[in-house]
Motif scaffolding. Structure first.
Motif, PDB file in Angstrom:
ATOM      1  N   SER A 128      -0.388   3.898  -7.280  1.00  0.00           N
ATOM      2  CA  SER A 128      -0.159   4.770  -6.177  1.00  0.00           C
ATOM      3  C   SER A 128      -1.170   5.674  -6.139  1.00  0.00           C
ATOM      4  O   SER A 128      -1.730   6.111  -5.206  1.00  0.00           O
ATOM      5  CB  SER A 128       1.190   5.352  -6.088  1.00  0.00           C
ATOM      6  OG  SER A 128       2.141   4.437  -5.983  1.00  0.00           O
TER       7      SER A 128
ATOM      8  N   ARG B  57      -4.546   4.643  -5.123  1.00  0.00           N
ATOM      9  CA  ARG B  57      -4.687   4.033  -3.665  1.00  0.00           C
ATOM     10  C   ARG B  57      -5.191   5.421  -2.870  1.00  0.00           C
ATOM     11  O   ARG B  57      -5.908   5.569  -1.940  1.00  0.00           O
ATOM     12  CB  ARG B  57      -3.529   3.604  -2.983  1.00  0.00           C
ATOM     13  CG  ARG B  57      -3.024   2.018  -3.750  1.00  0.00           C
ATOM     14  CD  ARG B  57      -1.878   1.529  -2.863  1.00  0.00           C
ATOM     15  NE  ARG B  57      -1.687  -0.037  -3.273  1.00  0.00           N
ATOM     16  CZ  ARG B  57      -0.822  -0.434  -4.362  1.00  0.00           C
ATOM     17  NH1 ARG B  57      -0.322   0.567  -4.986  1.00  0.00           N
ATOM     18  NH2 ARG B  57      -0.638  -1.603  -4.703  1.00  0.00           N
TER      19      ARG B  57
ATOM     20  N   THR C 208      -8.743   6.122  -3.465  1.00  0.00           N
ATOM     21  CA  THR C 208      -9.672   5.395  -2.888  1.00  0.00           C
ATOM     22  C   THR C 208      -9.739   5.862  -1.462  1.00  0.00           C
ATOM     23  O   THR C 208     -10.890   6.108  -0.897  1.00  0.00           O
ATOM     24  CB  THR C 208      -9.357   4.024  -2.954  1.00  0.00           C
ATOM     25  OG1 THR C 208      -9.144   3.513  -4.203  1.00  0.00           O
ATOM     26  CG2 THR C 208      -9.935   3.053  -2.047  1.00  0.00           C
TER      27      THR C 208
ATOM     28  N   TYR D 111     -10.208   0.653   0.759  1.00  0.00           N
ATOM     29  CA  TYR D 111      -8.763   0.990   0.512  1.00  0.00           C
ATOM     30  C   TYR D 111      -7.911  -0.638   0.576  1.00  0.00           C
ATOM     31  O   TYR D 111      -7.264  -0.746  -0.579  1.00  0.00           O
ATOM     32  CB  TYR D 111      -8.182   1.661   1.570  1.00  0.00           C
ATOM     33  CG  TYR D 111      -6.748   1.879   1.278  1.00  0.00           C
ATOM     34  CD1 TYR D 111      -6.101   2.945   0.420  1.00  0.00           C
ATOM     35  CD2 TYR D 111      -5.542   1.048   2.061  1.00  0.00           C
ATOM     36  CE1 TYR D 111      -4.654   3.080   0.300  1.00  0.00           C
ATOM     37  CE2 TYR D 111      -4.428   1.360   1.768  1.00  0.00           C
ATOM     38  CZ  TYR D 111      -3.992   2.097   0.926  1.00  0.00           C
ATOM     39  OH  TYR D 111      -2.668   2.121   0.911  1.00  0.00           O
TER      40      TYR D 111
ATOM     41  N   ASP E 199      -6.242  -1.995  -2.531  1.00  0.00           N
ATOM     42  CA  ASP E 199      -4.691  -2.529  -2.513  1.00  0.00           C
ATOM     43  C   ASP E 199      -4.406  -3.860  -2.700  1.00  0.00           C
ATOM     44  O   ASP E 199      -3.488  -4.046  -3.671  1.00  0.00           O
ATOM     45  CB  ASP E 199      -4.130  -2.062  -1.253  1.00  0.00           C
ATOM     46  CG  ASP E 199      -2.765  -2.413  -0.910  1.00  0.00           C
ATOM     47  OD1 ASP E 199      -2.149  -1.712  -1.474  1.00  0.00           O
ATOM     48  OD2 ASP E 199      -2.598  -3.243   0.000  1.00  0.00           O
TER      49      ASP E 199
END
Length: 249
Positions: free
Chosen positions: A173, A176, A179, A229, A233
């Motif tokens: 998390s 993410r 990023t 992203y 992900d």
């Protein structure tokens, strides 16, 4: 079908942008129509590509270095009370001081090259990676640790086989978030002083009132951030297959 919704959203955005540029009273040098930006993207493709590669390298190196530094800091905070007392004030101060205020200092200390931009990206992403990873390490289910102790597991074995796997979803998390915001640090560094990069292109285009070129660089930056992203992900979803998303999204 997954790509249909983003494509529809993008087309609606373009339509609203065209309508605002075409029928509003905003002059073209403030809001160029999408067609002018598309022309700038094509005619300046060589310039934009070269500077995009510079910014991409700054983002990736900043993301890599910041993630490693944040992971090490999180381990130190959780497992060493002495390091926790020293590092926590650094974490708080890193968020209390605006990144914009640090950018000129980074350029002054490290010059106009890539190093200052990488450090800026590291400063932006350091906190979310450290905070999320440390929180994940602290929230290891106590039952798992008790079971490991009954089996005479060493602290290193518990860290490797229990704490780290349990903390990886929280770390993911934080990665993410990192990023998504890493380009902010790189661009701010380029705005403070640079000889290349998308931020450099945007500043020069703005000074010359080449708004279409500035929008073109901004468009590439947004597309680059979204692509990074999505890539991170999907990679994290594949690596953490044992921690699936149960929301159905």
């Amino acid at each position: 079908m997954r790509g249909a919704r983003p494509a529809t959203t993008f087309l609606v955005f373009l339509a609203l942008w065209w309508l605002a540029a075409r029928y509003s009273s905003v002059p073209p040098f403030m809001l160029p129509p999408p067609g002018d930006v598309a022309v700038a993207l094509w005619t300046q493709r060589g310039l934009l590509l070269a500077n995009t590669l510079v910014t991409l390298a700054e983002i990736l190196l900043g993301l890599l270095c910041g993630t490693l530094l944040g992971g090490i800091a999180a381990l130190g905070i959780v497992f060493s009370p002495v390091l926790q007392r020293w590092l926590m004030p650094v974490l708080v101060v890193s968020q209390a001081i605006p990144v914009f205020a640090l950018a000129p200092l980074m350029v002054l200390w490290f010059g106009f090259g890539m190093v200052a931009k990488i450090i800026m990206a590291m400063l932006v992403i350091f906190f979310p990676v450290t905070a999320n990873f440390a929180d994940g390490l602290r929230r290891t289910p106590p039952g798992w640790l008790d079971l490991a102790r009954t089996m005479n597991a060493s602290p290193y074995a518990m860290l490797r086989h229990i704490r780290l796997p349990a903390a990886l979803p929280a770390f993911a998390s934080g990665l993410r978030v990192a990023t998504a915001i890493a380009p902010i640090g790189a661009i701010i560094g380029e705005w403070a002083g640079a000889s290349s990069g998308l931020g450099y292109i945007m500043l020069n285009a703005n000074a010359r009132i080449q708004t279409a070129l500035m929008f073109a660089a901004l468009f590439i930056l947004a597309a680059l951030t979204v692509a990074l992203y999505v890539l991170v992900d999907r990679l994290l979803r594949r690596l953490l297959y044992w921690a699936p998303d149960t929301t159905g999204g």
